[in-house]
Design a protein around this motif. Sequence first.
Motif, PDB file in Angstrom:
ATOM      1  N   ASP A   1       0.930   8.514   2.315  1.00 45.97           N
ATOM      2  CA  ASP A   1       0.598   8.516   3.733  1.00 45.97           C
ATOM      3  C   ASP A   1      -0.731   9.206   3.978  1.00 45.97           C
ATOM      4  O   ASP A   1      -1.031  10.240   3.367  1.00 45.97           O
ATOM      5  CB  ASP A   1       1.703   9.218   4.531  1.00 45.97           C
ATOM      6  N   HIS A   2      -1.531   8.634   4.877  1.00 51.04           N
ATOM      7  CA  HIS A   2      -2.840   9.175   5.222  1.00 51.04           C
ATOM      8  C   HIS A   2      -2.639  10.326   6.212  1.00 51.04           C
ATOM      9  O   HIS A   2      -2.753  10.154   7.429  1.00 51.04           O
ATOM     10  CB  HIS A   2      -3.688   8.061   5.836  1.00 51.04           C
TER      11      HIS A   2
ATOM     12  N   ARG B   1      -9.430  13.682   1.813  1.00 52.11           N
ATOM     13  CA  ARG B   1      -9.328  13.499   3.263  1.00 52.11           C
ATOM     14  C   ARG B   1     -10.591  14.057   3.916  1.00 52.11           C
ATOM     15  O   ARG B   1     -11.070  15.138   3.556  1.00 52.11           O
ATOM     16  CB  ARG B   1      -8.091  14.237   3.785  1.00 52.11           C
TER      17      ARG B   1
ATOM     18  N   ASP C   1      -3.318   4.238   0.575  1.00 46.34           N
ATOM     19  CA  ASP C   1      -2.646   4.576   1.829  1.00 46.34           C
ATOM     20  C   ASP C   1      -2.639   3.418   2.818  1.00 46.34           C
ATOM     21  O   ASP C   1      -1.955   3.490   3.838  1.00 46.34           O
ATOM     22  CB  ASP C   1      -3.335   5.778   2.488  1.00 46.34           C
ATOM     23  N   ASP C   2      -3.393   2.364   2.545  1.00 44.19           N
ATOM     24  CA  ASP C   2      -3.503   1.235   3.455  1.00 44.19           C
ATOM     25  C   ASP C   2      -2.581   0.119   2.986  1.00 44.19           C
ATOM     26  O   ASP C   2      -2.815  -0.495   1.939  1.00 44.19           O
ATOM     27  CB  ASP C   2      -4.951   0.747   3.519  1.00 44.19           C
TER      28      ASP C   2
ATOM     29  N   SER D   1     -10.377   7.588   0.331  1.00 45.87           N
ATOM     30  CA  SER D   1     -10.089   8.254   1.597  1.00 45.87           C
ATOM     31  C   SER D   1      -8.628   8.082   1.996  1.00 45.87           C
ATOM     32  O   SER D   1      -8.113   6.964   2.074  1.00 45.87           O
ATOM     33  CB  SER D   1     -10.990   7.684   2.691  1.00 45.87           C
ATOM     34  N   GLY D   2      -7.958   9.196   2.236  1.00 45.84           N
ATOM     35  CA  GLY D   2      -6.557   9.160   2.620  1.00 45.84           C
ATOM     36  C   GLY D   2      -5.612   9.104   1.448  1.00 45.84           C
ATOM     37  O   GLY D   2      -4.395   9.149   1.632  1.00 45.84           O
ATOM     38  N   THR D   3      -6.166   9.011   0.231  1.00 41.93           N
ATOM     39  CA  THR D   3      -5.336   8.960  -0.977  1.00 41.93           C
ATOM     40  C   THR D   3      -5.627  10.152  -1.880  1.00 41.93           C
ATOM     41  O   THR D   3      -4.747  10.971  -2.134  1.00 41.93           O
ATOM     42  CB  THR D   3      -5.566   7.644  -1.729  1.00 41.93           C
TER      43      THR D   3
END
Length: 241
Positions: free
Chosen positions: A212-213, A16, A193-194, A11-13
């Motif tokens: 970036d997410h 989304r 992204d974290d 998620s976010g990488t």
Amino acid sequence: MRIKGVLFDFSGTLFRIEPVGTWLRAVLDERGTAVERRELAAYTEGLTLAGALPGGPSPRRIPPELAEVWADRDRSADLHRRAYTGLARQVDLPDPGLYDALYERHMSPAAWQPYPDAAQVLAGLRSAGTAVGVVSNIGWDLRPVFRAHGLDELVDTYVLSFEEGVQKPDPRLFATACARLGLDPAETVMVGDDRVADAGAAVLGCEVRFVDHLPVGERPSGLTSLGLAPHTPRKPDPHAV
């Protein structure tokens, strides 16, 4: 260093989640629950502030009664569901069945969209003979999402926190992924992204690169800019640690 393997967050990488309003609207329509436009806007804002959508905006605050569950939410399917349905219940929705229905919706492949360059980068890595793993803090099986979007055949292994009982940044999750791929961490890159959770891979000696997410439409080339696959030159990452 010759990169022999790349680990990706989910998620976010690579993918989304849909926006909160779209998520809510889809469930309301599916259940035949009618609400006024003003009510829909209020419910959407409330769920957004509560952080009720996994993969969506973070909660503004964690209710004290959910603090313990929230901290360990990615260690099991039960904890994950309890955490996010608990956050959703901070909003007084018109139908009690909506809370579980919203949680079920977020696990649907239709709720997820791959970033525009995800397929290109994964296919490039496969063509180059580079092993690929997905390492995710998650409370459900994301493999159907990859299959539905035609990306499963480009992934060699999945290491999911709820299946392993540990969550990032615990280095054991990344160590498991490297072992399954038969790779030394020093030959492996972690992409996420974290800046906290995904940085746990560095403890093992993996190089860590970040994206970036952002919404899908706002990040057309975040993965290609990392230069992981052939013919995708890497650009400097101002957020690198």
